[in-house]
Design a protein around this motif. Structure first.
Motif, mmCIF file in Angstrom:
data_model
loop_
_atom_site.group_PDB
_atom_site.id
_atom_site.type_symbol
_atom_site.label_atom_id
_atom_site.label_comp_id
_atom_site.label_asym_id
_atom_site.label_seq_id
_atom_site.Cartn_x
_atom_site.Cartn_y
_atom_site.Cartn_z
ATOM 1 N N ALA A 117 0.830 -1.062 0.310
ATOM 2 C CA ALA A 117 -0.195 0.159 0.239
ATOM 3 C C ALA A 117 1.103 1.495 0.511
ATOM 4 C CB ALA A 117 -1.133 0.202 1.394
ATOM 5 N N SER A 138 -2.607 -1.138 -2.850
ATOM 6 C CA SER A 138 -3.860 0.254 -3.641
ATOM 7 C C SER A 138 -2.119 1.705 -3.669
ATOM 8 C CB SER A 138 -4.056 0.467 -2.583
ATOM 9 O OG SER A 138 -3.617 0.964 -0.895
ATOM 10 N N ARG A 158 -6.363 -1.813 -5.870
ATOM 11 C CA ARG A 158 -7.140 -0.644 -5.370
ATOM 12 C C ARG A 158 -6.797 0.896 -6.027
ATOM 13 N NH1 ARG A 158 -8.847 2.311 -0.130
ATOM 14 N NH2 ARG A 158 -6.561 1.441 0.004
#
Length: 161
Positions: A117, A138, A158
């Motif tokens: 992330a 992400s 994402r």
């Protein structure tokens, strides 16, 4: 005579501005690393400033994170290594405006072996981020000015911009 005094005061003011804008900035270089160890996921936050930044997959298989950076002021580096590692690297510049004083840059390598992330904050410098070789879970990007080129992986889950 009064006009001459005004001109002299203006000249003195210009000298003071030039002197206080920091043409004598000095910068430092440092390297920060974090081992992959037991990490299965990682959150990485980079607080960028006015330097050019290059981010890509790291070549060292045992490292989760490697950053070789040039900076002005102070740097904060926190690494909490474990199954879910959290890393923060940010520059806290002494002076807000030092762009163009020196060719400062950050070179960051991230492990392609675990989901990441990644958050990129601030920054007025150019950003080149080849994330295509990473397992990007992400991506959160909040940048200022500067040329930005980000190459994304095909498997990104994402993304937040």
């Amino acid at each position: 005579m009064r006009r001459l005094i005004r001109v002299l005061l203006l000249a003195v003011s210009v000298v003071v501005v030039v002197t206080t804008t920091g043409l004598t900035f000095s910068y430092q270089s440092a390297e920060y690393t974090a081992a992959l160890d037991e990490t299965t996921r990682a959150q990485i936050r980079l607080g960028l400033s006015d330097q050019a930044t290059d981010i890509r997959a790291a070549a060292e298989p045992n490292l989760l994170f490697r950053a070789a950076i040039d900076y002005v002021g102070e740097v904060t580096f926190d690494a909490h290594v474990g199954p879910e590692t959290v890393i923060t690297l940010k520059e806290n510049p002494q002076h807000k405006y030092y762009a163009g004083i020196a060719n400062l840059d950050w070179r960051v390598g991230l492990s392609p072996l675990v989901p990441l992330a990644l958050a990129l904050d601030g920054g007025a410098g150019d950003l080149r981020a080849d994330l295509s070789g990473l397992r990007l879970a992400s991506l959160d990007v909040e940048l200022d000015t500067g040329d930005t080129v980000i190459t994304l992986p095909q498997n990104a889950e994402r993304l937040v911009a």
